[in-house]
Every structure is written in structure tokens, then in C-alpha cells.
Design an enzyme around this catalytic site. Structure first.
Site, short mmCIF file in Angstrom:
data_model
loop_
_atom_site.label_atom_id
_atom_site.label_comp_id
_atom_site.label_asym_id
_atom_site.label_seq_id
_atom_site.Cartn_x
_atom_site.Cartn_y
_atom_site.Cartn_z
N ARG A 151 -19.34 -1.77 -4.81
CA ARG A 151 -17.94 -1.30 -5.16
C ARG A 151 -17.73 -0.92 -6.34
O ARG A 151 -16.99 0.13 -6.70
CB ARG A 151 -17.02 -2.44 -4.52
CG ARG A 151 -17.18 -2.66 -3.12
CD ARG A 151 -15.92 -3.60 -2.58
NE ARG A 151 -15.97 -4.79 -3.05
CZ ARG A 151 -16.42 -5.80 -2.89
NH1 ARG A 151 -17.19 -5.97 -1.65
NH2 ARG A 151 -16.42 -7.05 -3.34
N LYS A 178 2.02 0.36 -4.47
CA LYS A 178 2.25 0.79 -3.36
C LYS A 178 2.38 -0.29 -2.31
O LYS A 178 1.60 -1.46 -2.44
CB LYS A 178 0.91 1.62 -2.92
CG LYS A 178 0.94 2.31 -1.66
CD LYS A 178 -0.41 2.86 -1.17
CE LYS A 178 -1.11 2.11 -0.23
NZ LYS A 178 -2.34 2.70 0.23
N GLU A 189 5.44 3.13 1.60
CA GLU A 189 4.54 3.96 2.56
C GLU A 189 4.81 3.41 3.93
O GLU A 189 3.92 2.56 4.21
CB GLU A 189 2.99 4.01 2.40
CG GLU A 189 2.19 4.68 3.04
CD GLU A 189 0.59 4.49 2.75
OE1 GLU A 189 0.25 3.46 2.34
OE2 GLU A 189 -0.17 5.33 3.06
N LYS A 211 5.63 7.77 0.25
CA LYS A 211 4.38 8.37 0.74
C LYS A 211 4.49 8.21 2.18
O LYS A 211 4.66 7.39 2.86
CB LYS A 211 3.16 6.99 0.30
CG LYS A 211 1.84 7.67 0.67
CD LYS A 211 0.96 6.78 0.08
CE LYS A 211 -0.48 7.46 0.49
NZ LYS A 211 -1.79 7.15 -0.29
P1 13P Z 1 -5.81 8.20 3.55
O1 13P Z 1 -5.51 9.34 2.71
O2 13P Z 1 -7.04 7.91 3.93
O3 13P Z 1 -4.98 8.12 4.91
O4 13P Z 1 -5.27 6.78 2.97
C1 13P Z 1 -4.09 6.85 1.94
C2 13P Z 1 -3.33 5.63 1.96
O5 13P Z 1 -3.17 5.25 0.86
C3 13P Z 1 -3.35 4.75 2.99
O6 13P Z 1 -2.63 3.76 2.78
#
Ligand code: 13P
Length: 341
Positions: free
Chosen positions: A47, A137, A178, A220
Site C-alpha cells: 500500500r 471528505k 459527498e 462532491k
Molecule cells: P471513484 O472515482 O472511484 O468513484 O472514487 C471517488 C471517491 O472518492 C469515492 O468516494
């Protein structure tokens, strides 16, 4: 809430023209799924290699304004002992942190979930600020079908997002909110538009009630498109129009910016759709990308977990973010692009 002009500066740096975000914020478990794609076992050292290659790729600062990390990676370092946030800051890329702790079932509600992670979040924000994080986020998951999402699911997730956003701003950290409307499913683009509009209207009315400063906040969002199982897959033009209609119906103009997740679209499709959105012209908010899979997948395919492929993989990463930078400005030519699939 006290106004902190530093957060407005953070927003304008994050939303700089021609730049976007890399969401390298997978939990250890999800990072393992990425490593599986290249045949590597899910171990801490792999990772670390994965993230170190991404963050040290030469030239990415031209196209990335920020990188979202996970708890274990914001506290991690390169092989030479340079903390990952310092690697990013030395390139002028803002470090960000995913702070939610994933979802749990919303009992009594079929297939719906609520996001966890508010306990002690004020203390975690203080620690992340010290480590260099200037934005954060929190992801809520919204599923669409004939009966979903329920109003109750939208409400509880919006309240969680609002509380998270308050705590972030109190710590001087710009919150990305998001609510991911899930692409998987057989819903039509019209259903996606209706339910994404409902989701965002509930979210923003809740954020306003809870006195969150919308100018120091970034949304987002998913793009609005038919589910991946629907027989008629949406064209870039349909996606662009439906997505912008949705935002105009639900996102206050004060909001600092809007970024997109890729949500399981192929890298090329996510880029093409962003380009179609940008081609519709200036909007009240700056709009850009914040992809995980659509940026990382071509990189992983080039790397294959092999030392001899490291340079090629970093060059691939640069190409991918360059294409998305062009798309952010409506200058991407999908026919000329032989890199993305
Ligand atoms: P993806 O672009 O793979 O959908 O992931 C973005 C993301 O931050 C999901 O929480």
C-alpha cells in the site's frame, strides 16, 4: 460560525483552472482490492509503494491541486522517510483526508445505509490539521431503485454531513460533502436526475439550517446518468445536460466548487463526460474532477506491481491527469486520445 478567510483560499487553490483532485483515500481494505488487480497481496508495504508512486510522480502538480488520503496514508512516509503530506506540500499540492469510517445498515430500511464517524471527530480534525490536511471528505451512499432513496435515508445522511461540515470548518478545514448516488443499478437517467436532485436539495437545505458556510465547502457529486444495468446508456451530451440541470435546481451559488467522483465509469467515459459538462460553458461554481478509479486504474494496469514498470506507470498517471485537465476546460478530444480506455 466565525469566518476564516484561509478556508476560502484553500477552496480557490483546490478549484484552480485546469486542475483537479486525486482521491487516493481508499481504506486499507479497498486499497487491497486495487492491489489485487496487479497481483499484489494487501500488505502495508505494498500500500505504501502504491501511494508513494502516485504522490512522487514527476509533473503531477501541473494537473492536481489536491490529494485525498486515508488515516493510514496521511501518517505514512516514503521509503526515504519523508511524510506523504510533506511530499505533496513540497509540490504545491494540498493534502486532504477522508474522515468518515464507512457505512452501516440503516435498520428497518431495505438496502439503505448511514455513514459513521462523528465520535471524537473534533479531536481527529485537530490532529489532521497538524499533519497538514487543509480539506476533508465524508461520503454518504445513496442507492436508487423504484422505491429508493427514502426521504429518511436522505435526511439522516444530510444531518451527518452537516455535523461533519461544521466540525471541519471549526477546525479550519474545508469540508467536501459527498452524497454518492450509486451508478450500479437499472434506473433510467430521468430517475437518476430526479433522485440526485432530491438528494442535493435535502443536503443543501440541511447544511443551511445547520449554519454551514457554503463558500468554504465543496460538493462532491456523481454525474447524472442511467444506471450501469440500464439498456440505454447515457451519451456525454445527455449526462452533461442532466447533471447541470440537477445542480441548477439544488446547489446554491455560494458553494465553493463542485467535483465529480467517477463512480465505476471507465476512465475514458468519466473524462468524456467531464469534457461535455465543461463544453456547456461557465457555471456559477468552478467544476472539476476528484476521481479515484478513473485515475488509478490506468496507472495500476501500467505498473502491474513491478519495479521495472514504475517509471512507465508514473508517466501513465501524468497522461491521465493531463487528459482530465483538458476535459475540465472542455478541450479534450476523445477521438485523438489513444491512452484512455
Ligand atoms: P471513484 O472515482 O472511484 O468513484 O472514487 C471517488 C471517491 O472518492 C469515492 O468516494
Amino acid at each position: 460560525m466565525k469566518k476564516d478567510t484561509k478556508m476560502y483560499e484553500t477552496v480557490s487553490l483546490m478549484m484552480a483552472k485546469g486542475k483537479g483532485l486525486l482521491a487516493a483515500d481508499e481504506s486499507n481494505k479497498t486499497a487491497g482490492k486495487r492491489l489485487e488487480m496487479v497481483g499484489l497481496p494487501n500488505r502495508a508495504e505494498h500500500r505504501q509503494d502504491f501511494r508513494e508512486l502516485l504522490f512522487t510522480a514527476p509533473g503531477i502538480e501541473e494537473y492536481l491541486s489536491g490529494v485525498i488520503m486515508y488515516d493510514s496514508s496521511i501518517k505514512n512516509s516514503t521509503d526515504d522517510g519523508v511524510p506523504f503530506p510533506d511530499v505533496l506540500m513540497s509540490k504545491g499540492i494540498l493534502p486532504g483526508i477522508k474522515v468518515d469510517l464507512g457505512t452501516k445498515d440503516l435498520h428497518g430500511f431495505r438496502s439503505e445505509v448511514v455513514t459513521q464517524g462523528l465520535d471524537d471527530l473534533d479531536k481527529r480534525f485537530a490532529e489532521y490539521y497538524e499533519l497538514g490536511a487543509r480539506f476533508a471528505k465524508w461520503r454518504a451512499v445513496i442507492t436508487v431503485d423504484d422505491e429508493l432513496p427514502t426521504d429518511e435515508c436522505l435526511l439522516i445522511n444530510s444531518i451527518m454531513l452537516a455535523r461533519y461540515a461544521q466540525l471541519a470548518q471549526a477546525a479550519g478545514i474545508v469540508p467536501i460533502v459527498e452524497p454518492e448516488v450509486i451508478f450500479a443499478g437499472s434506473h433510467s437517467i430521468e430517475e437518476a436526475e430526479r433522485d440526485t436532485t432530491r438528494t442535493l436539495q435535502t443536503l443543501f437545505s440541511t447544511l443551511i439550517k445547520f449554519r454551514v458556510d457554503l463558500s468554504a465547502l465543496i460538493l462532491k457529486s456523481s454525474m447524472v446518468l442511467a444506471g450501469d444495468q440500464h439498456p440505454n446508456q447515457s451519451t456525454p451530451n445527455q449526462v452533461a445536460n442532466a447533471t447541470l440541470r440537477t445542480f441548477h435546481m439544488s446547489v446554491p451559488h455560494e458553494v465553493g466548487g463542485i467535483v465529480f467522483l467517477s463512480g465505476g465509469q471507465s476512465p475514458k467515459r468519466a473524462t468524456e463526460n467531464l469534457n461535455a459538462i465543461a463544453k456547456l460553458g461557465e457555471q456559477p461554481w468552478p467544476i472539476t474532477y476528484s476521481y479515484s478509479r478513473a485515475i488509478e486504474e490506468p496507472f495500476l494496469a501500467a505498473w502491474q506491481g513491478k519495479e521495472e514498470n514504475m517509471e512507465v506507470a508514473q508517466k501513465m498517471l501524468l497522461e491521465v491527469v493531463k487528459m482530465n485537465s483538458l476535459a475540465q476546460q472542455g478541450k479534450y478530444d476523445p477521438d485523438a486520445d489513444k491512452v484512455l480506455k
